[in-house]
Design a protein around this motif. Sequence first.
Motif, PDB file in Angstrom:
ATOM      1  N   GLN A   1      48.802  37.274  39.482  1.00  0.00           N
ATOM      2  CA  GLN A   1      47.726  36.529  40.138  1.00  0.00           C
ATOM      3  C   GLN A   1      46.921  35.738  39.108  1.00  0.00           C
ATOM      4  O   GLN A   1      46.360  36.304  38.170  1.00  0.00           O
ATOM      5  CB  GLN A   1      46.794  37.471  40.901  1.00  0.00           C
ATOM      6  CG  GLN A   1      45.793  36.674  41.748  1.00  0.00           C
ATOM      7  CD  GLN A   1      44.904  37.540  42.594  1.00  0.00           C
ATOM      8  OE1 GLN A   1      44.541  38.652  42.206  1.00  0.00           O
ATOM      9  NE2 GLN A   1      44.519  37.012  43.755  1.00  0.00           N
TER      10      GLN A   1
ATOM     11  N   GLN B   1      44.101  33.606  37.040  1.00  0.00           N
ATOM     12  CA  GLN B   1      42.666  33.761  36.757  1.00  0.00           C
ATOM     13  C   GLN B   1      42.155  32.453  36.148  1.00  0.00           C
ATOM     14  O   GLN B   1      42.882  31.807  35.397  1.00  0.00           O
ATOM     15  CB  GLN B   1      42.444  34.903  35.751  1.00  0.00           C
ATOM     16  CG  GLN B   1      43.011  36.233  36.208  1.00  0.00           C
ATOM     17  CD  GLN B   1      42.875  37.325  35.153  1.00  0.00           C
ATOM     18  OE1 GLN B   1      42.997  37.053  33.959  1.00  0.00           O
ATOM     19  NE2 GLN B   1      42.633  38.541  35.582  1.00  0.00           N
TER      20      GLN B   1
ATOM     21  N   GLU C   1      46.886  38.321  36.203  1.00  0.00           N
ATOM     22  CA  GLU C   1      46.924  39.782  36.248  1.00  0.00           C
ATOM     23  C   GLU C   1      48.274  40.205  36.802  1.00  0.00           C
ATOM     24  O   GLU C   1      48.717  39.698  37.844  1.00  0.00           O
ATOM     25  CB  GLU C   1      45.810  40.348  37.133  1.00  0.00           C
ATOM     26  CG  GLU C   1      45.887  41.875  37.229  1.00  0.00           C
ATOM     27  CD  GLU C   1      44.777  42.516  38.074  1.00  0.00           C
ATOM     28  OE1 GLU C   1      43.999  41.788  38.716  1.00  0.00           O
ATOM     29  OE2 GLU C   1      44.731  43.764  38.094  1.00  0.00           O
TER      30      GLU C   1
ATOM     31  N   GLU D   1      43.590  46.402  31.240  1.00  0.00           N
ATOM     32  CA  GLU D   1      42.503  46.711  32.178  1.00  0.00           C
ATOM     33  C   GLU D   1      42.364  48.219  32.314  1.00  0.00           C
ATOM     34  O   GLU D   1      43.306  48.901  32.716  1.00  0.00           O
ATOM     35  CB  GLU D   1      42.783  46.078  33.552  1.00  0.00           C
ATOM     36  CG  GLU D   1      42.754  44.569  33.534  1.00  0.00           C
ATOM     37  CD  GLU D   1      42.695  43.949  34.940  1.00  0.00           C
ATOM     38  OE1 GLU D   1      42.604  44.689  35.929  1.00  0.00           O
ATOM     39  OE2 GLU D   1      42.747  42.706  35.014  1.00  0.00           O
TER      40      GLU D   1
ATOM     41  N   ASP E   1      37.936  47.408  34.617  1.00  0.00           N
ATOM     42  CA  ASP E   1      38.282  47.036  35.991  1.00  0.00           C
ATOM     43  C   ASP E   1      37.339  47.698  36.992  1.00  0.00           C
ATOM     44  O   ASP E   1      36.742  48.726  36.695  1.00  0.00           O
ATOM     45  CB  ASP E   1      39.721  47.505  36.261  1.00  0.00           C
ATOM     46  CG  ASP E   1      40.382  46.733  37.387  1.00  0.00           C
ATOM     47  OD1 ASP E   1      39.750  45.833  37.963  1.00  0.00           O
ATOM     48  OD2 ASP E   1      41.553  47.038  37.689  1.00  0.00           O
ATOM     49  N   ASP E   2      37.223  47.096  38.166  1.00  0.00           N
ATOM     50  CA  ASP E   2      36.448  47.676  39.271  1.00  0.00           C
ATOM     51  C   ASP E   2      35.025  48.003  38.834  1.00  0.00           C
ATOM     52  O   ASP E   2      34.445  49.000  39.280  1.00  0.00           O
ATOM     53  CB  ASP E   2      37.124  48.955  39.803  1.00  0.00           C
ATOM     54  CG  ASP E   2      38.545  48.696  40.282  1.00  0.00           C
ATOM     55  OD1 ASP E   2      38.867  47.531  40.560  1.00  0.00           O
ATOM     56  OD2 ASP E   2      39.317  49.661  40.367  1.00  0.00           O
TER      57      ASP E   2
ATOM     58  N   LYS F   1      35.108  43.415  34.719  1.00  0.00           N
ATOM     59  CA  LYS F   1      35.713  42.837  35.906  1.00  0.00           C
ATOM     60  C   LYS F   1      34.932  43.336  37.111  1.00  0.00           C
ATOM     61  O   LYS F   1      35.036  44.498  37.495  1.00  0.00           O
ATOM     62  CB  LYS F   1      37.178  43.277  35.969  1.00  0.00           C
ATOM     63  CG  LYS F   1      38.022  42.329  36.697  1.00  0.00           C
ATOM     64  CD  LYS F   1      39.491  42.515  36.430  1.00  0.00           C
ATOM     65  CE  LYS F   1      40.222  41.458  37.226  1.00  0.00           C
ATOM     66  NZ  LYS F   1      41.660  41.678  37.232  1.00  0.00           N
TER      67      LYS F   1
ATOM     68  N   ASP G   1      33.820  44.367  40.551  1.00  0.00           N
ATOM     69  CA  ASP G   1      34.639  44.826  41.678  1.00  0.00           C
ATOM     70  C   ASP G   1      34.510  43.908  42.889  1.00  0.00           C
ATOM     71  O   ASP G   1      33.429  43.418  43.210  1.00  0.00           O
ATOM     72  CB  ASP G   1      34.250  46.250  42.080  1.00  0.00           C
ATOM     73  CG  ASP G   1      35.271  46.834  43.042  1.00  0.00           C
ATOM     74  OD1 ASP G   1      36.406  47.078  42.606  1.00  0.00           O
ATOM     75  OD2 ASP G   1      34.942  46.987  44.241  1.00  0.00           O
ATOM     76  N   GLN G   2      35.624  43.750  43.592  1.00  0.00           N
ATOM     77  CA  GLN G   2      35.636  42.807  44.708  1.00  0.00           C
ATOM     78  C   GLN G   2      34.729  43.231  45.854  1.00  0.00           C
ATOM     79  O   GLN G   2      34.330  42.385  46.660  1.00  0.00           O
ATOM     80  CB  GLN G   2      37.043  42.512  45.185  1.00  0.00           C
ATOM     81  CG  GLN G   2      37.977  43.669  45.360  1.00  0.00           C
ATOM     82  CD  GLN G   2      39.362  43.173  45.767  1.00  0.00           C
ATOM     83  OE1 GLN G   2      39.548  42.595  46.828  1.00  0.00           O
ATOM     84  NE2 GLN G   2      40.339  43.373  44.914  1.00  0.00           N
TER      85      GLN G   2
ATOM     86  N   GLU H   1      36.519  39.429  40.816  1.00  0.00           N
ATOM     87  CA  GLU H   1      37.790  39.473  41.556  1.00  0.00           C
ATOM     88  C   GLU H   1      37.510  39.435  43.043  1.00  0.00           C
ATOM     89  O   GLU H   1      36.412  39.737  43.492  1.00  0.00           O
ATOM     90  CB  GLU H   1      38.610  40.701  41.162  1.00  0.00           C
ATOM     91  CG  GLU H   1      37.957  42.015  41.474  1.00  0.00           C
ATOM     92  CD  GLU H   1      38.833  43.213  41.087  1.00  0.00           C
ATOM     93  OE1 GLU H   1      39.897  43.027  40.491  1.00  0.00           O
ATOM     94  OE2 GLU H   1      38.413  44.338  41.389  1.00  0.00           O
TER      95      GLU H   1
ATOM     96  N   GLN I   1      38.973  35.221  39.991  1.00  0.00           N
ATOM     97  CA  GLN I   1      40.341  35.482  40.447  1.00  0.00           C
ATOM     98  C   GLN I   1      40.250  35.794  41.934  1.00  0.00           C
ATOM     99  O   GLN I   1      39.301  36.443  42.360  1.00  0.00           O
ATOM    100  CB  GLN I   1      40.850  36.698  39.668  1.00  0.00           C
ATOM    101  CG  GLN I   1      42.152  37.296  40.110  1.00  0.00           C
ATOM    102  CD  GLN I   1      42.504  38.561  39.304  1.00  0.00           C
ATOM    103  OE1 GLN I   1      41.849  38.887  38.313  1.00  0.00           O
ATOM    104  NE2 GLN I   1      43.527  39.260  39.734  1.00  0.00           N
ATOM    105  N   GLY I   2      41.195  35.339  42.731  1.00  0.00           N
ATOM    106  CA  GLY I   2      41.155  35.666  44.152  1.00  0.00           C
ATOM    107  C   GLY I   2      41.966  34.705  44.995  1.00  0.00           C
ATOM    108  O   GLY I   2      42.485  33.703  44.500  1.00  0.00           O
TER     109      GLY I   2
END
Length: 279
Positions: free
Chosen positions: A44, A46, A58, A149, A179-180, A200, A202-203, A236, A256-257
């Motif tokens: 994915q 970025q 990623e 990550e 991450d997250d 990063k 979290d979404q 993200e 990213q998304g």
Amino acid sequence: AKHQGRNTWCCFAPHMLSDAADRLDIRNGLAQALQRDELLLYYQPQFDLASGRMIGVEALIRWQRPGHGLVSPARFIPVAEECGLIVPIGAWVLRTACRQMAEWRAAGAPHLVVAVNLSALQFGRGNLEQDVRAALEQAGLPAGWLELELTESILLQNPDQVLAIVQRLRKLGVSLSVDDFGTGYSSLAYLKQFAVDKLKIDQSFVRAIDAQPDDTAIVRAIVQMAHSLGLKTIAEGVENTAVLDLLGKLGCDEAQGYHYARPLPAAEALPFILAAQAQ
Ligand code: C2E
Ligand code: CA
Ligand code: CA
Ligand code: CA
């Protein structure tokens, strides 16, 4: 319910049997997935928010399981972590991601970073430093093209052991992101001590940031804290322009998304990379 304390009744429900059978079935299939070449990586893209340039991808694992279609990592990674298979699978992910990035580099890709997700067990049982070193060497990929990550729980689980490994990884020249971020319990002290490069976000905080004032406040605080510690931030789960614009205003560095792209199979990622470079 399953998670009950001592001296409480544990009711046995049919779904528990099917959960257990499910996991056993996944575990049996997964044991052969590596040898049978059923695992693959999607990538994915970025992007840098200020310049709009693509900065990396990623790597996200998938399992092409005969008779089951493409199985999501949410279904099989927890099982792989439970039974230890995540160690050889994690080493395979590192080798494959590095080899793929080296191929794209040879095909004319500009400097990009491939981000690889790590599990706690790779720090405990595996020899992560050796796996990373071998993956880079076999691929002929410079360490500056690889990012790792880690989750907050990895950092907190066994801090001394993880810190020692993280320091050796940094010496190799790979970069590290958490991450997250925001969903765990990281303290500022840990972030400083581990000398990671990037948070990063979290979404869950990003997805509806344009409609949720609380989420805006959280993301603003994370970005400010990160910058004052000299860290970059990536969001993200960016799905639309409204979210993207707001992130830019909050000073978030990267994103990213689905707004940019879904995770792409390797064959689709190279044309995407070359097209992004030409813009
Ligand atoms: P993650 O590392 O937090 O990865 C982000 C997940 O969000 C990915 O799901 C990605 O496809 C999805 N995503 C990206 N952009 C958007 C968006 O705009 N909207 C929405 N709704 N979702 C978006 P995926 O690929 O299913 O991976 C799920 C999780 O599985 C990952 O979460 C990661 O924890 C784990 N995972 C994936 N690959 C690996 C791996 O190679 N090793 C390990 N240990 N874990 C992995
Ligand atoms: Ca990730
Ligand atoms: Ca994440
Ligand atoms: Ca996640």
